[in-house]
Design a protein around this motif. Structure first.
Motif, PDB file in Angstrom:
ATOM      1  N   LYS A 192       0.841  -1.200   0.000  1.00 35.21           N
ATOM      2  CA  LYS A 192       0.000   0.000   0.000  1.00 35.21           C
ATOM      3  C   LYS A 192       0.876   1.250   0.000  1.00 35.21           C
ATOM      4  CE  LYS A 192      -3.725  -2.225   2.623  1.00 35.21           C
ATOM      5  NZ  LYS A 192      -4.451  -2.262   3.914  1.00 35.21           N
ATOM      6  N   TRP A 193       0.458   2.236  -0.779  1.00 34.27           N
ATOM      7  CA  TRP A 193       1.162   3.503  -0.860  1.00 34.27           C
ATOM      8  C   TRP A 193       0.154   4.630  -0.727  1.00 34.27           C
ATOM      9  CZ3 TRP A 193       6.070   4.397  -0.283  1.00 34.27           C
ATOM     10  CH2 TRP A 193       6.591   5.662  -0.601  1.00 34.27           C
ATOM     11  N   THR A 194       0.522   5.666   0.025  1.00 33.93           N
ATOM     12  CA  THR A 194      -0.385   6.789   0.272  1.00 33.93           C
ATOM     13  C   THR A 194       0.017   7.998  -0.558  1.00 33.93           C
ATOM     14  OG1 THR A 194      -0.835   6.048   2.529  1.00 33.93           O
ATOM     15  CG2 THR A 194      -1.328   8.349   2.018  1.00 33.93           C
ATOM     16  N   PHE A 195      -0.947   8.559  -1.259  1.00 35.66           N
ATOM     17  CA  PHE A 195      -0.751   9.805  -1.998  1.00 35.66           C
ATOM     18  C   PHE A 195      -1.660  10.862  -1.398  1.00 35.66           C
ATOM     19  CE2 PHE A 195      -2.274  12.692  -5.361  1.00 35.66           C
ATOM     20  CZ  PHE A 195      -1.069  13.322  -5.661  1.00 35.66           C
ATOM     21  N   THR A 196      -1.092  12.044  -1.144  1.00 38.08           N
ATOM     22  CA  THR A 196      -1.862  13.158  -0.602  1.00 38.08           C
ATOM     23  C   THR A 196      -2.135  14.178  -1.695  1.00 38.08           C
ATOM     24  OG1 THR A 196      -0.828  12.871   1.580  1.00 38.08           O
ATOM     25  CG2 THR A 196      -1.929  14.966   1.147  1.00 38.08           C
ATOM     26  N   VAL A 197      -3.396  14.466  -1.927  1.00 37.36           N
ATOM     27  CA  VAL A 197      -3.769  15.487  -2.894  1.00 37.36           C
ATOM     28  C   VAL A 197      -3.427  16.850  -2.302  1.00 37.36           C
ATOM     29  CG1 VAL A 197      -5.670  16.496  -4.211  1.00 37.36           C
ATOM     30  CG2 VAL A 197      -5.639  14.029  -3.742  1.00 37.36           C
ATOM     31  N   PRO A 198      -2.702  17.705  -3.021  1.00 35.78           N
ATOM     32  CA  PRO A 198      -2.377  19.027  -2.479  1.00 35.78           C
ATOM     33  C   PRO A 198      -3.623  19.748  -1.971  1.00 35.78           C
ATOM     34  CG  PRO A 198      -1.150  18.638  -4.500  1.00 35.78           C
ATOM     35  CD  PRO A 198      -2.114  17.496  -4.367  1.00 35.78           C
ATOM     36  N   HIS A 199      -3.510  20.355  -0.786  1.00 40.79           N
ATOM     37  CA  HIS A 199      -4.696  20.912  -0.116  1.00 40.79           C
ATOM     38  C   HIS A 199      -5.269  22.122  -0.844  1.00 40.79           C
ATOM     39  CE1 HIS A 199      -2.784  24.570   1.588  1.00 40.79           C
ATOM     40  NE2 HIS A 199      -1.687  23.842   1.487  1.00 40.79           N
ATOM     41  N   ASP A 200      -4.428  22.833  -1.574  1.00 41.42           N
ATOM     42  CA  ASP A 200      -4.896  24.046  -2.244  1.00 41.42           C
ATOM     43  C   ASP A 200      -5.090  23.859  -3.744  1.00 41.42           C
ATOM     44  OD1 ASP A 200      -2.220  23.671  -2.669  1.00 41.42           O
ATOM     45  OD2 ASP A 200      -1.650  25.775  -2.433  1.00 41.42           O
ATOM     46  N   LEU A 201      -5.023  22.612  -4.198  1.00 36.95           N
ATOM     47  CA  LEU A 201      -5.192  22.325  -5.622  1.00 36.95           C
ATOM     48  C   LEU A 201      -6.593  22.714  -6.071  1.00 36.95           C
ATOM     49  CD1 LEU A 201      -3.785  20.992  -8.109  1.00 36.95           C
ATOM     50  CD2 LEU A 201      -4.913  18.861  -7.430  1.00 36.95           C
ATOM     51  N   LYS A 202      -6.666  23.371  -7.204  1.00 32.68           N
ATOM     52  CA  LYS A 202      -7.960  23.785  -7.735  1.00 32.68           C
ATOM     53  C   LYS A 202      -8.830  22.569  -8.043  1.00 32.68           C
ATOM     54  CE  LYS A 202      -9.930  26.831 -11.281  1.00 32.68           C
ATOM     55  NZ  LYS A 202      -9.617  27.743 -12.417  1.00 32.68           N
ATOM     56  N   SER A 203     -10.100  22.658  -7.720  1.00 35.55           N
ATOM     57  CA  SER A 203     -11.020  21.567  -8.014  1.00 35.55           C
ATOM     58  C   SER A 203     -11.030  21.296  -9.511  1.00 35.55           C
ATOM     59  CB  SER A 203     -12.432  21.908  -7.543  1.00 35.55           C
ATOM     60  OG  SER A 203     -12.478  22.058  -6.141  1.00 35.55           O
ATOM     61  N   GLY A 204     -11.157  20.024  -9.861  1.00 35.63           N
ATOM     62  CA  GLY A 204     -11.173  19.663 -11.263  1.00 35.63           C
ATOM     63  C   GLY A 204     -10.741  18.234 -11.461  1.00 35.63           C
ATOM     64  N   GLN A 205     -10.477  17.895 -12.692  1.00 30.29           N
ATOM     65  CA  GLN A 205     -10.146  16.521 -13.045  1.00 30.29           C
ATOM     66  C   GLN A 205      -8.688  16.422 -13.475  1.00 30.29           C
ATOM     67  OE1 GLN A 205     -13.344  15.995 -15.884  1.00 30.29           O
ATOM     68  NE2 GLN A 205     -14.693  15.137 -14.316  1.00 30.29           N
ATOM     69  N   TYR A 206      -8.026  15.399 -12.944  1.00 28.57           N
ATOM     70  CA  TYR A 206      -6.584  15.240 -13.102  1.00 28.57           C
ATOM     71  C   TYR A 206      -6.248  13.779 -13.372  1.00 28.57           C
ATOM     72  CZ  TYR A 206      -6.424  19.802 -10.759  1.00 28.57           C
ATOM     73  OH  TYR A 206      -6.608  21.124 -10.421  1.00 28.57           O
ATOM     74  N   VAL A 207      -5.085  13.575 -13.987  1.00 33.05           N
ATOM     75  CA  VAL A 207      -4.522  12.235 -14.089  1.00 33.05           C
ATOM     76  C   VAL A 207      -3.391  12.129 -13.073  1.00 33.05           C
ATOM     77  CG1 VAL A 207      -3.285  10.580 -15.526  1.00 33.05           C
ATOM     78  CG2 VAL A 207      -5.141  11.937 -16.503  1.00 33.05           C
ATOM     79  N   LEU A 208      -3.519  11.171 -12.171  1.00 31.11           N
ATOM     80  CA  LEU A 208      -2.433  10.820 -11.255  1.00 31.11           C
ATOM     81  C   LEU A 208      -1.573   9.770 -11.937  1.00 31.11           C
ATOM     82  CD1 LEU A 208      -0.943  10.586  -8.514  1.00 31.11           C
ATOM     83  CD2 LEU A 208      -2.708   8.945  -7.819  1.00 31.11           C
ATOM     84  N   ARG A 209      -0.302  10.091 -12.085  1.00 24.19           N
ATOM     85  CA  ARG A 209       0.654   9.124 -12.642  1.00 24.19           C
ATOM     86  C   ARG A 209       1.539   8.654 -11.494  1.00 24.19           C
ATOM     87  NH1 ARG A 209       5.829   8.704 -14.540  1.00 24.19           N
ATOM     88  NH2 ARG A 209       6.149   7.391 -16.384  1.00 24.19           N
ATOM     89  N   HIS A 210       1.269   7.451 -11.030  1.00 24.56           N
ATOM     90  CA  HIS A 210       1.976   6.837  -9.897  1.00 24.56           C
ATOM     91  C   HIS A 210       2.937   5.799 -10.464  1.00 24.56           C
ATOM     92  CE1 HIS A 210       2.583   4.751  -6.090  1.00 24.56           C
ATOM     93  NE2 HIS A 210       2.095   3.645  -6.615  1.00 24.56           N
ATOM     94  N   GLU A 211       4.203   5.841 -10.028  1.00 26.15           N
ATOM     95  CA  GLU A 211       5.207   5.026 -10.701  1.00 26.15           C
ATOM     96  C   GLU A 211       6.243   4.474  -9.725  1.00 26.15           C
ATOM     97  OE1 GLU A 211       7.728   5.719 -14.740  1.00 26.15           O
ATOM     98  OE2 GLU A 211       7.987   7.278 -13.210  1.00 26.15           O
ATOM     99  N   ILE A 212       6.613   3.224  -9.953  1.00 27.08           N
ATOM    100  CA  ILE A 212       7.780   2.640  -9.304  1.00 27.08           C
ATOM    101  C   ILE A 212       8.826   2.392 -10.387  1.00 27.08           C
ATOM    102  CG2 ILE A 212       8.689   0.769  -7.888  1.00 27.08           C
ATOM    103  CD1 ILE A 212       5.904   0.261  -6.824  1.00 27.08           C
ATOM    104  N   LEU A 213      10.053   2.820 -10.115  1.00 25.01           N
ATOM    105  CA  LEU A 213      11.178   2.512 -10.990  1.00 25.01           C
ATOM    106  C   LEU A 213      11.995   1.408 -10.335  1.00 25.01           C
ATOM    107  CD1 LEU A 213      12.362   6.101 -12.007  1.00 25.01           C
ATOM    108  CD2 LEU A 213      11.102   4.474 -13.423  1.00 25.01           C
ATOM    109  N   ALA A 214      12.085   0.259 -10.963  1.00 24.20           N
ATOM    110  CA  ALA A 214      12.828  -0.881 -10.439  1.00 24.20           C
ATOM    111  C   ALA A 214      14.252  -0.845 -10.989  1.00 24.20           C
ATOM    112  CB  ALA A 214      12.141  -2.190 -10.801  1.00 24.20           C
ATOM    113  N   LEU A 215      15.233  -0.875 -10.085  1.00 26.33           N
ATOM    114  CA  LEU A 215      16.632  -0.637 -10.467  1.00 26.33           C
ATOM    115  C   LEU A 215      17.536  -1.833 -10.203  1.00 26.33           C
ATOM    116  CD1 LEU A 215      16.949   2.967  -8.972  1.00 26.33           C
ATOM    117  CD2 LEU A 215      16.380   2.329 -11.337  1.00 26.33           C
ATOM    118  N   HIS A 216      16.957  -3.010  -9.984  1.00 26.91           N
ATOM    119  CA  HIS A 216      17.769  -4.174  -9.644  1.00 26.91           C
ATOM    120  C   HIS A 216      18.703  -4.598 -10.771  1.00 26.91           C
ATOM    121  CE1 HIS A 216      14.075  -5.435 -11.578  1.00 26.91           C
ATOM    122  NE2 HIS A 216      14.623  -6.590 -11.903  1.00 26.91           N
ATOM    123  N   SER A 217      18.378  -4.221 -12.016  1.00 29.32           N
ATOM    124  CA  SER A 217      19.250  -4.521 -13.157  1.00 29.32           C
ATOM    125  C   SER A 217      19.801  -3.258 -13.802  1.00 29.32           C
ATOM    126  CB  SER A 217      18.487  -5.337 -14.205  1.00 29.32           C
ATOM    127  OG  SER A 217      18.079  -6.594 -13.699  1.00 29.32           O
TER     128      SER A 217
END
Length: 253
Positions: A165-190
């Motif tokens: 589980k990972w927690t994302f906090t929406v900025p408190h002063d962000l203008k109301s509207g519709q957004y795309v959240l791009r959540h990403e893990i970069l795997a660096l084992h190789s």
């Protein structure tokens, strides 16, 4: 239906003969309302359910390689298409992103980006026109030393021990509207090898309510985030790192 789709996803993994990497399976708001991410098992459902998570053509639960960092696959994963629903979330509140699973060897940063959608919304947006800002990033844990076990040095270790589980906090002063959240893990084992890094972008539509007056400006296209030779992309994670240059644009603020 959820159980059937979980079994379908498991069958995909078994058929492909790969170890499970994972994807965002659920998104839960602070009020406890749960939404679905895009599950590769949805390909067995006709019609597929409308969910906030973006479609991706990754039946192997695979990754986007550095060779594709400048093409549209890096935006929201392979051959991605917009999700057809939204996570309704209040500005300033948290959402919990629940991954199906994640291998402990796949260490690296966890990064969250936001892009505003046009007035027509996110469900039919041209992904190549999305301009993202980096809202949050975490990589090495505080206080790591050169003798810290490499598996325990990264926040991915905490993520795994928190049941993926990972927690994302929406900025408190962000203008109301519709957004795309791009959540990403970069795997660096190789990533010691050129083109060895692995990107796992996950996109989710958000409908933000109760916001302030802050608009997202100055974003960049995801195809401009990384190159194969960035110090945080081509790197040896087995060398006792105590510092790590998180790739991509600077934090929004």
């Amino acid at each position: 239906m959820a159980t059937l789709l979980t079994l379908a996803t498991a069958s995909i993994l078994l058929a492909s003969g790969v170890s499970a990497h994972g994807f965002v399976q659920y998104i839960t708001t602070a009020e406890g309302i749960q939404y679905r991410g895009y599950d590769p098992g949805f390909r067995f459902s006709n019609p597929a359910p409308s969910v906030p998570g973006w479609y991706a053509d990754n039946p192997d639960i695979g990754f986007v390689p550095p060779q594709s960092f400048q093409n549209p696959d890096i935006i929201c994963h392979k051959s991605s298409r917009p999700g057809q629903d939204y996570v309704n979330v209040k500005a300033g509140s948290n959402i919990t992103l629940q991954w199906l699973t994640w291998p402990e060897s796949h260490v690296g940063p966890i990064i969250d980006y936001l892009a505003p959608c046009p007035s027509t919304g996110c469900t039919n947006v041209n992904k190549e026109e999305l301009k993202f800002v980096k809202v949050a990033q975490k990589a090495l844990k505080p206080g790591v030393t050169s003798s810290t076990n490499w598996l325990q040095a990264w926040v991915v270790d905490d993520f795994i021990h928190n049941d993926f589980k990972w927690t994302f906090t929406v900025p408190h002063d962000l203008k109301s509207g519709q957004y795309v959240l791009r959540h990403e893990i970069l795997a660096l084992h190789s990533a010691w090898d050129t083109n060895g890094a692995q990107a796992y972008p996950q996109c989710i539509n958000l409908n933000v309510t109760g916001g302030g007056q802050t608009e997202i400006k100055g974003g960049v296209e995801a195809t401009k985030f990384y190159t194969a030779e960035d110090p945080g992309i081509h790197i040896n994670v087995y060398s006792g790192l105590t510092e790590y240059p998180v790739p991509g644009p600077a934090l929004w603020r």
